[in-house]
Scaffold this active site. Structure first.
Site, short mmCIF file in Angstrom:
data_model
loop_
_atom_site.label_atom_id
_atom_site.label_comp_id
_atom_site.label_asym_id
_atom_site.label_seq_id
_atom_site.Cartn_x
_atom_site.Cartn_y
_atom_site.Cartn_z
N PRO A 54 -52.44 3.49 -35.21
CG PRO A 54 -50.81 5.05 -34.57
CD PRO A 54 -52.29 4.89 -34.77
CG MET A 55 -52.27 -0.99 -32.60
SD MET A 55 -53.49 -2.29 -32.31
CE MET A 55 -54.51 -2.15 -33.78
CB ALA A 56 -45.38 -1.17 -32.87
CD GLN B 229 -47.43 6.84 -34.18
OE1 GLN B 229 -47.01 5.70 -33.97
NE2 GLN B 229 -48.28 7.45 -33.36
CB CYS C 273 -44.88 4.78 -27.61
SG CYS C 273 -44.32 3.09 -27.29
CE LYS D 213 -52.64 6.78 -31.05
NZ LYS D 213 -51.82 5.97 -30.16
CG ASN E 195 -56.77 5.99 -29.12
OD1 ASN E 195 -55.69 5.91 -28.56
ND2 ASN E 195 -57.36 4.94 -29.64
NE ARG F 276 -56.26 -1.68 -26.05
CZ ARG F 276 -56.48 -1.32 -24.80
NH1 ARG F 276 -56.04 -2.09 -23.81
NH2 ARG F 276 -57.15 -0.20 -24.53
C1 LIG Z 1 -50.02 -3.90 -29.80
C2 LIG Z 1 -50.13 -2.40 -29.76
C3 LIG Z 1 -49.23 -1.63 -30.46
C4 LIG Z 1 -49.33 -0.24 -30.43
N1 LIG Z 1 -48.45 0.51 -31.17
C5 LIG Z 1 -48.62 1.86 -31.23
C6 LIG Z 1 -47.82 2.64 -32.10
O1 LIG Z 1 -46.95 2.14 -32.83
N2 LIG Z 1 -48.03 3.99 -32.11
C7 LIG Z 1 -48.99 4.59 -31.32
O2 LIG Z 1 -49.16 5.80 -31.36
N3 LIG Z 1 -49.76 3.85 -30.51
C8 LIG Z 1 -49.61 2.52 -30.46
N4 LIG Z 1 -50.44 1.77 -29.68
C9 LIG Z 1 -51.52 2.47 -28.93
C10 LIG Z 1 -52.82 2.51 -29.72
O3 LIG Z 1 -52.66 3.22 -30.93
C11 LIG Z 1 -53.94 3.17 -28.89
O4 LIG Z 1 -53.57 4.49 -28.59
C12 LIG Z 1 -54.25 2.43 -27.58
O5 LIG Z 1 -54.19 1.03 -27.75
C13 LIG Z 1 -55.63 2.83 -27.04
O6 LIG Z 1 -56.63 2.54 -27.98
P1 LIG Z 1 -57.58 1.23 -27.88
O7 LIG Z 1 -58.25 1.27 -26.52
O8 LIG Z 1 -58.54 1.37 -29.02
O9 LIG Z 1 -56.68 0.04 -27.97
C14 LIG Z 1 -50.35 0.39 -29.66
C15 LIG Z 1 -51.25 -0.40 -28.96
C16 LIG Z 1 -51.16 -1.78 -29.00
C17 LIG Z 1 -52.17 -2.60 -28.22
#
Ligand SMILES: Cc1cc2nc3c(=O)[nH]c(=O)nc-3n(C[C@H](O)[C@H](O)[C@H](O)COP(=O)(O)O)c2cc1C
Length: 336
Positions: free
Chosen positions: A16-18, A70, A103, A142, A203, A228
């Site tokens: 999930p990514m906001a 989520q 978060c 998470k 993750n 990312r």
């Molecule tokens: C722009 C952005 C928005 C995110 N929004 C959420 C979210 O809404 N919920 C969540 O659990 N994690 C959120 N995350 C965290 C990611 O889900 C993930 O846990 C974190 O980026 C580490 O993983 P990665 O190294 O693959 O980026 C967000 C990360 C980024 C970069």
């Protein structure tokens, strides 16, 4: 759905990514091999006020059969009632419900939500317990390595979530106070996996297919989640699937392939959002990483609002690429 059985055959997930994992990104991620995708985080409080913008976050992409939703919040009763509402509204399209306890953004943690729940494990457990009582679908959580830098509470927290009834957990190996700095600690994920019987999703820092395979091999986690690394890069899901299966990961996309994908992404967004697709700017910038004169393209992208605007930038990128090729530069693989 039994999560242990599910993860035995589905282990590559889009995180999930906001503001990022909208319907267009989810469509492309699925097409390239993501086994499951998540909505952007949805506010339980916002839903309880029947906020239209919040509800729109639950919309499915074209052809999307299932999505995991989520939720974030801190009030067990509000979260449980909204979880029940989501399950009722989405029916079989809801894969499972995930609760955000990771978060690190101040506007979330200041209300005791997101990663702040790692500091109040009793409340976190109550939230899981109440949601489990309210819904029939699986409930996952998470979270991060811990809240304060240096204090790894994840294994203990994972046990609390298991006792509270969670069906699976996802761990990002950074402390909340680290935000996104440093590296995601794989040891944390391994220790969490050792601590619980639940399926564990690893993750953090999966940037290439090979990272997905090594994360699973090193930690014993049941599935991996990519955030990312998937930005402007749906190919990563195919690469992760191949690497996990022990195959040879294909070469990175060419400039032409990146431009074609960026165009499709913009079209998918426009179909859903109409003429004004400002939200495409960040996606377009990610796709244009590593293309010739990419910085220039990104500058122009920041002024785009419509599909035509974006397509004009993409046309220009291809024109420059042909010039580079004519001058003898090998542009067949962007190396990213
Ligand atoms: C722009 C952005 C928005 C995110 N929004 C959420 C979210 O809404 N919920 C969540 O659990 N994690 C959120 N995350 C965290 C990611 O889900 C993930 O846990 C974190 O980026 C580490 O993983 P990665 O190294 O693959 O980026 C967000 C990360 C980024 C970069």
């Amino acid at each position: 759905m039994n999560m242990t059985e599910y993860f035995a055959n589905h282990n590559v997930l889009l995180a999930p990514m906001a503001g990022v994992t909208d319907i267009a990104m989810r469509t492309l991620s699925r097409e390239f091999g993501a086994d499951m995708t998540f909505t952007e985080m949805v506010s339980a409080k916002g839903l309880s006020y029947a906020n239209e913008k919040t509800r729109q976050l639950l919309a499915l992409a074209e052809g999307e059969d299932k999505v995991a939703v989520q939720l974030f919040g801190h009030e067990p009763d509000v979260m449980a009632s909204q979880a029940a509402w989501i399950e009722d509204a989405m029916g079989e399209h809801l894969a499972w419900l995930d609760i955000n306890m990771g978060c690190p953004a101040r506007k979330i943690t200041s209300k005791g939500e997101g990663s702040a729940l790692m500091k109040t494990p009793e409340l976190a457990a109550e939230i899981v317990h109440e949601i489990k009582r309210a819904v029939a679908c699986p409930v996952t959580v998470k979270f991060r390595r811990g809240y304060a830098i240096g204090e790894e509470t994840a294994p203990e927290f994972a046990c609390r979530m298991e006792q509270a009834g969670a069906d699976a957990i996802t761990v990002h190996g950074r402390f909340a106070q680290q935000m996104y700095s440093g590296v995601s600690d794989r040891g944390t994920i391994a220790r969490v996996k050792q601590a619980v019987r639940l399926p564990v999703v690893g993750n953090g820092d999966v940037k290439r297919g090979e990272d997905a395979a090594s994360l699973m091999a090193e930690t014993g986690c049941d599935a991996i989640m990519i955030a990312r690394g998937a930005q402007g890069n749906p190919w990563i899901f195919r690469e992760a699937q191949i690497a996990i299966a022990g195959g040879e990961v294909p070469s990175r996309p060419t400039v032409d392939e990146k431009v074609a994908m960026a165009r499709r992404h913009a079209e998918l967004l426009a179909r859903r959002e109409g003429r004004n697709i400002v939200r495409m700017r960040k996606h377009a910038s990610w796709y244009m990483a590593g293309v010739p004169r990419g910085a220039e393209a990104r500058g122009r992208i920041n002024a785009c609002t419509t599909l035509d605007d974006f397509n004009a930038v993409f046309d220009e990128v291809l024109r420059v690429t042909r010039q580079y090729e004519a001058a003898g530069f090998f542009m067949n693989n962007t190396g990213l």
